[in-house]
Design a protein around this motif. Structure first.
Motif, PDB file in Angstrom:
ATOM      1  N   SER A   1      31.217  53.869 -68.232  1.00 13.38           N
ATOM      2  CA  SER A   1      31.884  54.759 -67.867  1.00 13.38           C
ATOM      3  C   SER A   1      31.453  56.319 -68.535  1.00 13.38           C
ATOM      4  O   SER A   1      31.611  57.349 -67.699  1.00 13.38           O
ATOM      5  CB  SER A   1      33.324  54.509 -67.681  1.00 13.38           C
ATOM      6  OG  SER A   1      33.747  54.599 -69.004  1.00 13.38           O
ATOM      7  N   LYS A   2      31.431  56.240 -69.475  1.00 12.35           N
ATOM      8  CA  LYS A   2      31.407  57.677 -70.500  1.00 12.35           C
ATOM      9  C   LYS A   2      30.409  57.740 -71.668  1.00 12.35           C
ATOM     10  O   LYS A   2      30.339  56.396 -72.116  1.00 12.35           O
ATOM     11  CB  LYS A   2      32.890  57.978 -70.804  1.00 12.35           C
ATOM     12  CG  LYS A   2      33.659  58.378 -69.845  1.00 12.35           C
ATOM     13  CD  LYS A   2      35.065  58.675 -70.337  1.00 12.35           C
ATOM     14  CE  LYS A   2      36.145  58.956 -69.263  1.00 12.35           C
ATOM     15  NZ  LYS A   2      37.438  59.269 -69.659  1.00 12.35           N
TER      16      LYS A   2
ATOM     17  N   ASP B   1      30.619  62.120 -68.297  1.00  9.74           N
ATOM     18  CA  ASP B   1      30.807  60.948 -67.330  1.00  9.74           C
ATOM     19  C   ASP B   1      29.728  60.451 -66.733  1.00  9.74           C
ATOM     20  O   ASP B   1      28.590  61.167 -65.892  1.00  9.74           O
ATOM     21  CB  ASP B   1      31.533  61.648 -66.124  1.00  9.74           C
ATOM     22  CG  ASP B   1      32.238  60.637 -65.265  1.00  9.74           C
ATOM     23  OD1 ASP B   1      31.960  59.495 -65.318  1.00  9.74           O
ATOM     24  OD2 ASP B   1      32.996  60.871 -64.317  1.00  9.74           O
TER      25      ASP B   1
ATOM     26  N   LYS C   1      29.660  57.278 -65.069  1.00 11.29           N
ATOM     27  CA  LYS C   1      29.916  55.866 -64.480  1.00 11.29           C
ATOM     28  C   LYS C   1      28.721  55.792 -63.115  1.00 11.29           C
ATOM     29  O   LYS C   1      28.757  56.935 -62.604  1.00 11.29           O
ATOM     30  CB  LYS C   1      31.328  56.368 -63.921  1.00 11.29           C
ATOM     31  CG  LYS C   1      31.783  54.927 -63.119  1.00 11.29           C
ATOM     32  CD  LYS C   1      33.178  55.258 -62.811  1.00 11.29           C
ATOM     33  CE  LYS C   1      33.766  53.672 -62.145  1.00 11.29           C
ATOM     34  NZ  LYS C   1      34.973  53.775 -61.713  1.00 11.29           N
ATOM     35  N   GLY C   2      28.203  54.814 -63.064  1.00 15.80           N
ATOM     36  CA  GLY C   2      27.333  54.253 -61.883  1.00 15.80           C
ATOM     37  C   GLY C   2      26.009  54.762 -62.148  1.00 15.80           C
ATOM     38  O   GLY C   2      25.116  54.621 -61.257  1.00 15.80           O
TER      39      GLY C   2
ATOM     40  N   ASN D   1      28.528  48.415 -66.841  1.00 15.99           N
ATOM     41  CA  ASN D   1      29.938  48.609 -66.902  1.00 15.99           C
ATOM     42  C   ASN D   1      30.368  50.093 -67.656  1.00 15.99           C
ATOM     43  O   ASN D   1      31.481  50.218 -68.311  1.00 15.99           O
ATOM     44  CB  ASN D   1      30.850  47.640 -67.184  1.00 15.99           C
ATOM     45  CG  ASN D   1      30.368  47.187 -68.785  1.00 15.99           C
ATOM     46  OD1 ASN D   1      29.246  47.328 -69.054  1.00 15.99           O
ATOM     47  ND2 ASN D   1      31.312  46.687 -69.562  1.00 15.99           N
TER      48      ASN D   1
ATOM     49  N   SER E   1      31.519  54.528 -73.363  1.00 20.55           N
ATOM     50  CA  SER E   1      32.871  53.969 -73.253  1.00 20.55           C
ATOM     51  C   SER E   1      32.646  52.961 -72.158  1.00 20.55           C
ATOM     52  O   SER E   1      32.250  53.419 -70.856  1.00 20.55           O
ATOM     53  CB  SER E   1      33.966  55.159 -72.746  1.00 20.55           C
ATOM     54  OG  SER E   1      35.331  54.750 -72.176  1.00 20.55           O
ATOM     55  N   LEU E   2      33.116  51.641 -71.908  1.00 21.01           N
ATOM     56  CA  LEU E   2      32.916  50.615 -71.084  1.00 21.01           C
ATOM     57  C   LEU E   2      34.284  50.495 -70.346  1.00 21.01           C
ATOM     58  O   LEU E   2      35.191  50.665 -70.708  1.00 21.01           O
ATOM     59  CB  LEU E   2      32.405  49.409 -71.644  1.00 21.01           C
ATOM     60  CG  LEU E   2      31.132  49.667 -72.473  1.00 21.01           C
ATOM     61  CD1 LEU E   2      30.451  48.067 -73.161  1.00 21.01           C
ATOM     62  CD2 LEU E   2      29.750  50.270 -71.711  1.00 21.01           C
ATOM     63  N   THR E   3      34.083  49.869 -69.089  1.00 18.89           N
ATOM     64  CA  THR E   3      35.101  49.593 -68.188  1.00 18.89           C
ATOM     65  C   THR E   3      36.074  48.396 -68.641  1.00 18.89           C
ATOM     66  O   THR E   3      37.123  48.418 -68.396  1.00 18.89           O
ATOM     67  CB  THR E   3      34.743  49.241 -66.734  1.00 18.89           C
ATOM     68  OG1 THR E   3      33.947  48.169 -66.757  1.00 18.89           O
ATOM     69  CG2 THR E   3      34.043  50.685 -66.293  1.00 18.89           C
TER      70      THR E   3
END
Length: 323
Positions: free
Chosen positions: A81-82, A12, A14-15, A79, A41-43
């Motif tokens: 996330s993973k 993870d 994200k951010g 963007n 993995s994008l949002t």
């Protein structure tokens, strides 16, 4: 020997903009550097594969843990996330065994391990696929070719086993939009119905006050000039008259002020005697006060309440209840 069933790991991130310098560990066996795929993995729902910007670190000893290391100038997309690191073993058998040769146990074990790894990745990939219940064995569940299914919507027949292609894609979208608008209208109508019910309840309460036979109260104690009259006519529009028990008090000025739907204030210029004044109140929205006057009394035209919504028979009925 291959004992772990893991073939991928997901981090993870994200951010996070910069990858960690120590790298991302790979907790499963690697047969070849080319077997490792790194993707994000994008949002927005996409999963781009990273062809560059990273390298694979494989320790020389058997106790070390392989890692994916990113270049120092690499930055994750905003963007993201993973981070997904997976092993993909090509479904091939590269070991050539010859008759009469001595079989190397390590070579054979490596071959079996790779076959097991291929089976594991097929199992993992299949677990992310749509599957029918184990109790079903459909024979017609076959998708048409690309030319037949291009620009169409996939559906199923009445028995659930036949694949049906709906050609009017735009029509389906329009039908969906129409259904959406219909639902919004229903919601709007329901809201209006709720509002209408509240209005009807208010109107009903007001009408109950309008049809009320009226209210009478006797006031006066010889000293006070101001009296609050609580009635139950449930209307702010009333016609109020003051009748004195002593004819000598007729003509004493008074002021009437409506307070709310069920109360008013009467202020006399001089204190009426004990029980010397009778207050007669009725909803002027429905009954003209002239019909409530005793025999022999009359009012000037400008003193007559202008609104008389009841029929003559209704007025007689209300007057009868008051008397």
């Amino acid at each position: 020997m291959l004992t772990s069933i893991a073939r991928k790991i997901i981090y993870d991130i994200k951010g996070i903009s910069k990858p960690i310098e120590s790298g991302y560990e790979i907790p499963f066996r690697i047969f070849s550097i080319s077997d490792i795929n790194v993707s994000l993995s994008l949002t927005d729902g996409t999963n781009p594969v990273l062809e560059s910007g990273w390298s694979l670190f494989v320790p020389s000893n058997e106790t070390g843990i392989p890692k994916v290391l990113f270049n120092s100038d690499y930055t994750f997309p905003e963007n993201v996330s993973k981070l997904v690191i997976e092993r993909y073993v090509p479904p091939e058998q590269a070991v050539d065994l010859r008759n009469g040769d001595m079989f190397d146990a390590e070579v054979i074990e490596e071959s079996f391990d790779k076959l097991t790894a291929i089976t594991q990745q097929l199992t993992e990939i299949a677990s992310r696929s749509f599957k029918l219940p184990v109790s079903e064995s459909p024979t017609d569940l076959v998708f048409p070719g690309p030319s037949e299914r291009a620009g169409k919507i996939i559906g199923f027949g009445d028995d659930g086993n036949e694949v049906v292609m709906y050609s009017n894609f735009e029509g389906a979208v329009e039908a969906s939009e129409e259904a959406r608008n219909t639902l919004l209208k229903i919601i709007e109508i329901q809201g209006q119905i709720t509002t209408d019910k509240e209005d009807v309840r208010d109107l009903h309460a007001q009408m109950e006050g309008m049809l009320h036979p009226g209210f009478r109260a006797t006031v006066g104690n010889g000293s006070d000039t101001e009296f609050i009259i609580e009635h139950n006519l449930n209307t702010e529009w009333t016609n109020t008259q003051v009748w004195y028990t002593d004819p000598e008090n007729e003509g004493v000025p008074y002021l009437i002020k409506e307070l709310d739907r069920n109360s008013l204030k009467i202020t006399f210029k001089s204190p009426p005697p004990v029980n010397g004044a009778e207050i007669r109140i009725i909803s002027c929205d429905r009954v003209n006060v002239v019909d409530l006057l005793p025999d022999g009394f009359s009012l000037m035209p400008d003193q007559i309440a202008p609104d008389c919504a009841l029929t003559h028979d209704e007025i007689e009925s209300v007057i009868g209840r008051i008397k």
